[in-house]
Design a protein around this motif. Structure first.
Motif, mmCIF file in Angstrom:
data_model
loop_
_atom_site.group_PDB
_atom_site.id
_atom_site.type_symbol
_atom_site.label_atom_id
_atom_site.label_comp_id
_atom_site.label_asym_id
_atom_site.label_seq_id
_atom_site.Cartn_x
_atom_site.Cartn_y
_atom_site.Cartn_z
ATOM 1 N N LYS A 1 7.870 8.667 -7.275
ATOM 2 C CA LYS A 1 7.183 8.155 -6.223
ATOM 3 C C LYS A 1 6.097 9.443 -5.333
ATOM 4 C CE LYS A 1 7.723 6.431 -1.584
ATOM 5 N NZ LYS A 1 8.640 6.665 -0.627
ATOM 6 N N MET B 1 3.495 9.796 -7.823
ATOM 7 C CA MET B 1 2.362 8.621 -7.674
ATOM 8 C C MET B 1 1.713 9.166 -6.357
ATOM 9 S SD MET B 1 4.017 5.261 -8.407
ATOM 10 C CE MET B 1 3.494 4.190 -7.016
ATOM 11 N N ASP B 2 2.086 9.447 -5.099
ATOM 12 C CA ASP B 2 1.610 9.724 -3.925
ATOM 13 C C ASP B 2 0.572 10.742 -4.070
ATOM 14 O OD1 ASP B 2 1.362 9.930 -1.249
ATOM 15 O OD2 ASP B 2 3.469 10.343 -0.760
ATOM 16 N N THR C 1 0.299 22.626 9.231
ATOM 17 C CA THR C 1 -0.177 21.247 9.857
ATOM 18 C C THR C 1 -1.454 21.209 10.544
ATOM 19 O OG1 THR C 1 1.239 21.264 11.304
ATOM 20 C CG2 THR C 1 1.825 20.024 9.394
ATOM 21 N N GLU C 2 -1.810 22.477 10.949
ATOM 22 C CA GLU C 2 -2.998 22.535 11.821
ATOM 23 C C GLU C 2 -4.059 22.660 10.737
ATOM 24 O OE1 GLU C 2 -2.335 22.758 15.176
ATOM 25 O OE2 GLU C 2 -0.435 22.243 14.097
ATOM 26 N N THR D 1 -6.109 17.116 8.881
ATOM 27 C CA THR D 1 -5.248 15.745 9.055
ATOM 28 C C THR D 1 -5.255 15.059 7.494
ATOM 29 O OG1 THR D 1 -6.041 15.604 11.142
ATOM 30 C CG2 THR D 1 -5.131 13.601 10.150
ATOM 31 N N PRO D 2 -4.237 15.103 6.908
ATOM 32 C CA PRO D 2 -4.224 14.476 5.369
ATOM 33 C C PRO D 2 -4.645 13.072 5.490
ATOM 34 C CG PRO D 2 -2.124 15.230 6.048
ATOM 35 C CD PRO D 2 -2.965 15.369 7.296
ATOM 36 N N ARG D 3 -5.566 12.592 4.451
ATOM 37 C CA ARG D 3 -5.989 11.498 4.414
ATOM 38 C C ARG D 3 -4.726 10.472 3.766
ATOM 39 N NH1 ARG D 3 -9.818 12.947 -0.334
ATOM 40 N NH2 ARG D 3 -9.738 14.615 1.197
ATOM 41 N N ILE D 4 -4.939 9.150 4.281
ATOM 42 C CA ILE D 4 -3.950 8.245 3.993
ATOM 43 C C ILE D 4 -4.339 7.501 2.688
ATOM 44 C CG2 ILE D 4 -2.794 6.315 4.841
ATOM 45 C CD1 ILE D 4 -3.950 6.817 7.726
ATOM 46 N N PRO D 5 -3.349 7.372 1.771
ATOM 47 C CA PRO D 5 -3.727 6.948 0.485
ATOM 48 C C PRO D 5 -4.294 5.578 0.535
ATOM 49 C CG PRO D 5 -1.695 8.180 0.282
ATOM 50 C CD PRO D 5 -2.049 7.943 1.754
ATOM 51 N N LYS D 6 -5.506 5.397 -0.067
ATOM 52 C CA LYS D 6 -5.855 3.811 -0.099
ATOM 53 C C LYS D 6 -5.143 2.788 -0.933
ATOM 54 C CE LYS D 6 -10.715 4.901 1.549
ATOM 55 N NZ LYS D 6 -10.538 6.296 1.737
ATOM 56 N N LEU D 7 -5.107 1.575 -0.662
ATOM 57 C CA LEU D 7 -4.181 0.701 -1.630
ATOM 58 C C LEU D 7 -4.906 0.876 -3.105
ATOM 59 C CD1 LEU D 7 -2.201 -1.215 -2.154
ATOM 60 C CD2 LEU D 7 -3.573 -3.059 -1.103
ATOM 61 N N LYS D 8 -6.058 0.661 -3.222
ATOM 62 C CA LYS D 8 -6.737 0.830 -4.467
ATOM 63 C C LYS D 8 -6.078 1.970 -5.257
ATOM 64 C CE LYS D 8 -10.856 -1.655 -5.077
ATOM 65 N NZ LYS D 8 -12.141 -1.900 -4.860
ATOM 66 N N ILE E 1 -3.346 3.836 -4.539
ATOM 67 C CA ILE E 1 -1.970 3.731 -5.099
ATOM 68 C C ILE E 1 -1.707 2.805 -6.358
ATOM 69 C CG2 ILE E 1 0.158 2.575 -4.131
ATOM 70 C CD1 ILE E 1 -0.932 3.283 -1.454
ATOM 71 N N LEU E 2 -2.759 1.703 -6.276
ATOM 72 C CA LEU E 2 -2.423 0.887 -7.552
ATOM 73 C C LEU E 2 -3.074 1.592 -8.930
ATOM 74 C CD1 LEU E 2 -3.632 -2.394 -5.930
ATOM 75 C CD2 LEU E 2 -1.445 -1.950 -6.585
#
Lengths: 409, 260, 297
Positions: B69, B72-73, B180-181, B184-191, B193-194
């Motif tokens: 996982k 994949m992330d 962490t300063e 701001t990490p990007r949030i994986p898009k569903l596409k 992830i697939l």
């Protein structure tokens, strides 16, 4: 087995939670109060891939599953328990999926990419003034003319009227009309992609109104009159006079997501209650949670909610087998009972949760400051009848289990 | 340019669970996640991919069973190529061993122009692998970076320590660790992830890089929940009198500590 | 045992002396970046390596390489601070020794040592067996010993610092949580930036310093430093927190405080687990009353 999310589903769920914490949690109260979804949020949700999840990539969708759409809806509703944003998301997954299943390639490739990006809205318009549950009794009529259909009639309690007027591209609805004859019944209903506004001005013959609702502020509800409104031939969804058949499948899809929205909101309410009950003290320092009358009820509601959640994801997994994986041996009608159970259970459980939680909160729950009422009013729309009344769910279950002929009065 | 981001699957310390009787951690019940700072390291690399067109590769040490996982992330965030160094019980590997595994990997599969790591891992937060790796490779370095900017071919890296701000101007090759300063990490898009679901990563046995004798484990004899010896006097404030009582006790303690 | 210590500031002399004894050291060397510190340290060490430069990783790599050409050490000691960890980390990379950070205690066991360290955000203590050579990064704590007098020579290490490093010292504001007897800390329970005035006022009245938790500094920008593993590690006589929940990462920076006082609305807040005095209540009632009483004397 139904609640074991796969690794990609877990990753997606984490992504939705992070998105919701960042962009939804800080504004949900304001969205509910002001009654309008910010345009940049809709755009951002589109970019994140939260719309058209179960729509094939070929037509601009994300290429995911209905289970994933349910995950998205549930988690968004947790961070927006008033559910306007969650319902917006569910409409933009459920009805695009229905269009993807039954529409023509030409119309799909025109509408679906715009919905996926958040630039257009595509919802459902079936309800008329006589009552939403009685689909066979609709009065709107489409007359076949050269190159298309001339439609007149009136729809009410339709989500997304303002969004269609205001979004960059516009949009419309999975729309039902009588065709051929005006008789009562469902064999003379056709489905169309009705687009009163698409990349330009509102088309002639479309007269919108917006209603003021008691909850779920942020997602507009309204109605419209069609007066000799012209729909081109290509916008007919599937075959003529089969609209009832398509829309029932569309409702099955959407109802799964409605259930997901309710359990997300209900879970939020129970989490609030958990904190409240274990912190608040009465009668010389007794915690509220120490009263059996309260913790028994809490345990019961917690269990009911988990049951509703299992129903919901069971139905979603089944829908994926039918519509996404297209597995042989799985038929659309197999979905009727599981979906009806989820749609029966989830909203009713959530409303019961809210009614208890409001009482547990006492006078504070009755204040606007506590925000609990927002979730209550928001989810209440789903016991009233949005996406199918509760008694309709009972009819579906009874009809399929006992047999059609055995439940006739 | 090639950028390498070593990432770790850490225990989520906010969800630590301990056996109430023995005080020992129940690690099997603690979810494992990509650390926040590792995620920022990936984000920093991906921002360089966008601005300079670098290739972003990542590496982790673990087993397919536990690390799939995580891999994949990283792909879903947008990385180009992943490597998993296959080893069991990675949380007991000592810091030098971890550094030397990554160091050997860089020698064998590099060269890499930039190595970006999280400043510290989420569970052990030792922050020593990046400096040890810099020494092994002889790279210039900046650690605990909370701002990355690029001016031509010079990278400007700002780090805040106890005494002030350090501003490094480095040209590759170099290694940095970020806090962490930094972004701001990007949030994986569903596409994505697939898509990531279908992306393969290369699995290399750890002994391809270092020999069995070189694998050094931390010799942990026990881990127990840390109970600070405190008085734990609790005053619950429900009334006005309670407020006075609480204030009175605070002042008494300040006197005892010779503050007043 | 030949021991090399990294001296960041003079407060570490007493602490390292304690470890010198515990490790049964025989030869004591120190490494420092500051001329004045070197002079002071030389009174208590056999040898002081002075690399007269602002902190920079590449320079320290080169300096250590140079030192290791002639000298050998069994143990390296450094603070568990940003720079201390970097120093020990570089040393580890150069010598392949083992390393333990966040050390809070040590005991001899036969030929090796048992080291206690904090792990999992300071929620647990791990007991680890080490044999020399090893490096330890130490968390400030109660352990101290009066340094013995020695007469060390100062050896200047000349290596080029990394060409591109600039150092901007922190503005001296007079508010220094790391050297104050009392530190008043604000957490998320403080609702508005204006309310920070009360925190600062309490610090003023008690002659201490104030600070915040990470979210207030990083997310709200109400301060440029915070207490915690990624920020400042403090060891005052009194740590008094208002609206701080006590997340592990924060508490690790405050655990060395002699007394912990916590005011928080939430009785379940983890900070109460490790407070000497815990007040479960509204800080907006308690803090103004406390200020009022203190002002009245």
């Amino acid at each position: 087995m139904y609640l074991e999310f796969s690794e990609d589903e877990q990753l997606f769920r984490e992504a939705v939670i992070e998105f919701s914490k960042r962009y939804i949690e800080p504004i949900w109260v304001n969205v509910d109060e002001v009654g309008k979804l910010p345009g940049d949020l809709i755009k951002r949700m589109g970019e994140q891939g939260l719309f058209a999840i179960p729509v094939s990539e070929e037509f601009g969708g994300v290429g995911g599953t209905l289970t994933m759409a349910a995950i998205a809806t549930e988690e968004i509703a947790y961070y927006d328990p008033a559910v306007a944003i969650a319902v917006y998301a569910l409409l933009q997954n459920g009805w695009p999926m229905a269009l993807d299943q039954f529409g023509s390639d030409e119309v799909k490739s025109m509408i679906l990419p715009e919905v996926a990006s958040g630039d257009a809205f595509f919802g459902i318009a079936s309800t008329e003034a006589h009552g939403g549950s009685d689909v066979a009794g609709i009065k709107t009529f489409a007359e076949k003319v050269e190159g298309g259909w001339r439609v007149s009639g009136e729809k009410v309690y339709i989500s997304g009227v303002r969004e269609v007027l205001e979004l960059p591209t516009g949009g419309g609805w999975f729309f039902l009309s009588k065709t051929g004859s005006r008789d009562y019944g469902h064999r003379n209903i056709s489905a169309f992609a009705l687009l009163p506004r698409w990349k330009g001005d509102v088309k002639e013959g479309f007269e919108p109104t917006i209603f003021d609702e008691i909850g779920r502020g942020g997602l507009s509800t309204g109605g419209f009159k069609l007066d000799n409104f012209m729909i081109e031939d290509k916008y007919l969804i599937g075959e003529e006079n089969k609209g009832f058949y398509y829309v029932m499948q569309g409702f099955n899809i959407a109802r799964i997501l409605v259930a997901a929205a309710c359990i997300g909101s209900g879970r939020w309410a129970l989490d609030q209650a958990k904190e409240w009950l274990t912190n608040r003290k009465l009668f010389q320092g007794r915690k509220l949670s120490s009263f059996q009358g309260i913790h028994f009820k809490f345990a019961e509601l917690y269990t009911e909610l988990e049951a509703a959640r299992l129903f919901t994801y069971k139905a979603a997994r089944l829908a994926d087998k039918i519509y996404i994986e297209k597995k042989p041996g799985f038929k659309p009608k197999d979905l009727n009972v599981p979906v009806a159970m989820a749609k029966l259970k989830a909203p009713e459980t959530t409303i019961r949760i809210y009614e208890e939680v409001l009482k547990w909160y006492g006078a504070y729950g009755y204040t606007k400051e506590s925000n609990i009422y927002r979730g209550w009013l928001g989810t209440f729309s789903y016991v009233i009848g949005a996406e199918g009344g509760q008694n309709i769910m009972r009819i579906i279950i009874a009809r399929d289990i006992l047999g059609k002929e055995n439940i006739r009065s | 340019m090639r950028v390498l981001v070593p990432i770790k699957l850490s225990y989520d310390i906010n969800q630590m669970k301990y056996d109430e009787r023995t005080g020992e951690p129940i690690l099997d019940a603690v979810p494992r996640v990509m650390g926040d700072m590792d995620r920022c390291a990936l984000e920093a690399a991906l921002q360089l991919k966008e601005s300079l067109g670098v290739v972003v590769e990542f590496i982790s040490i673990g087993s397919r069973r536990t690390h799939n996982k995580l891999m994949m992330d990283a792909y879903a965030m947008g990385c180009d190529k992943g490597y998993l160094i296959e080893a069991e019980d990675t949380n007991t590997l000592d810091a030098y061993t971890v550094s030397s595994i990554i160091g050997k990997f860089v020698e064998k599969y590099g060269p890499y122009d930039i190595i970006i790591m999280g400043a510290t891992s989420q569970d052990t937060h030792s922050s020593v692998v990046p400096p040890a790796l810099s020494a092994l490779l002889g790279y210039r370095a900046a650690f605990g970076v909370d701002k990355v900017t690029v001016e031509g071919d010079v990278f400007i890296l700002e780090a805040t320590y106890e005494d002030g701000i350090y501003r490094y101007r480095l040209t590759p090759p170099f290694i940095i660790s970020v806090t962490t300063e930094a972004n701001t990490p990007r949030i994986p898009k569903l596409k994505d992830i697939l898509k990531a679901r279908r992306m393969k990563y290369e699995v290399l046995p750890v002994n391809d890089l270092i020999s069995k004798d070189e694998v050094r484990k931390i010799n942990v004899t026990s881990i127990k929940k840390y109970v600070t010896p405190r008085r734990r006097e609790i005053i619950e404030v429900d009334s006005e009198e309670d407020v006075d009582k609480a204030v009175y006790r605070i002042i008494e303690l300040l006197k005892e500590a010779e503050i007043l | 045992m030949r021991i090399l210590t990294f001296i960041e500031d003079l407060s570490w002399i007493d602490i390292f002396e304690y470890f010198h004894s515990a490790l049964e050291g025989v030869e004591f060397s120190a490494f420092t970046l500051d001329k004045n510190i070197a002079v002071e340290v030389s009174k208590h060490y056999d040898k002081v390596f002075l690399y007269d430069s602002a902190f920079n990783v590449y320079g320290i790599q080169s300096a250590l390489r140079k030192i290791l050409n002639g000298d050998k050490f069994d143990v390296v000691l450094a603070p568990s601070s940003n720079k201390g960890r970097m120093f020990a980390g570089i040393y580890t990379g150069l010598t392949k020794c083992s390393i333990v950070t966040d050390v809070i205690g040590i005991e001899r066991e036969g030929k090796s040592f048992i080291v206690n360290r904090l792990v999992y955000g300071g929620t647990a203590i791990a007991t680890i067996h080490v044999s020399s050579p090893f490096s330890l990064c130490i968390v400030k704590g109660g352990y101290k010993e009066k340094p013995k007098n020695r007469f060390g020579e100062i050896i200047k290490i000349d290596v080029e610092p990394d060409s591109g490093v600039e150092f901007r010292p922190r503005e001296v504001t007079g508010n220094d949580p790391t050297s104050s007897d009392i530190v008043v800390v604000a957490g998320r329970g403080i609702k508005k930036k204006e309310d920070m005035a009360m925190i600062e006022e309490l610090a003023g009245i008690t002659g201490g310093a104030w600070s915040v938790t990470r979210p207030l500094a990083a997310d709200y920008r109400w301060a440029d430093q915070w207490i915690g593993i990624s920020g400042l590690i403090i060891s005052p006589k009194v740590y008094i927190a208002f609206g701080v929940s006590g997340q592990p990462h924060h508490m690790m920076g405050a655990r060395a405080s002699k007394y912990v006082i916590a005011v928080n609305k939430d009785p379940e807040a983890p900070i109460f687990e490790e407070a000497d005095l815990g007040i479960v209540g509204d800080l907006y009632k308690i803090l103004p009353r406390l200020l009022d009483r203190l002002k009245k004397g």
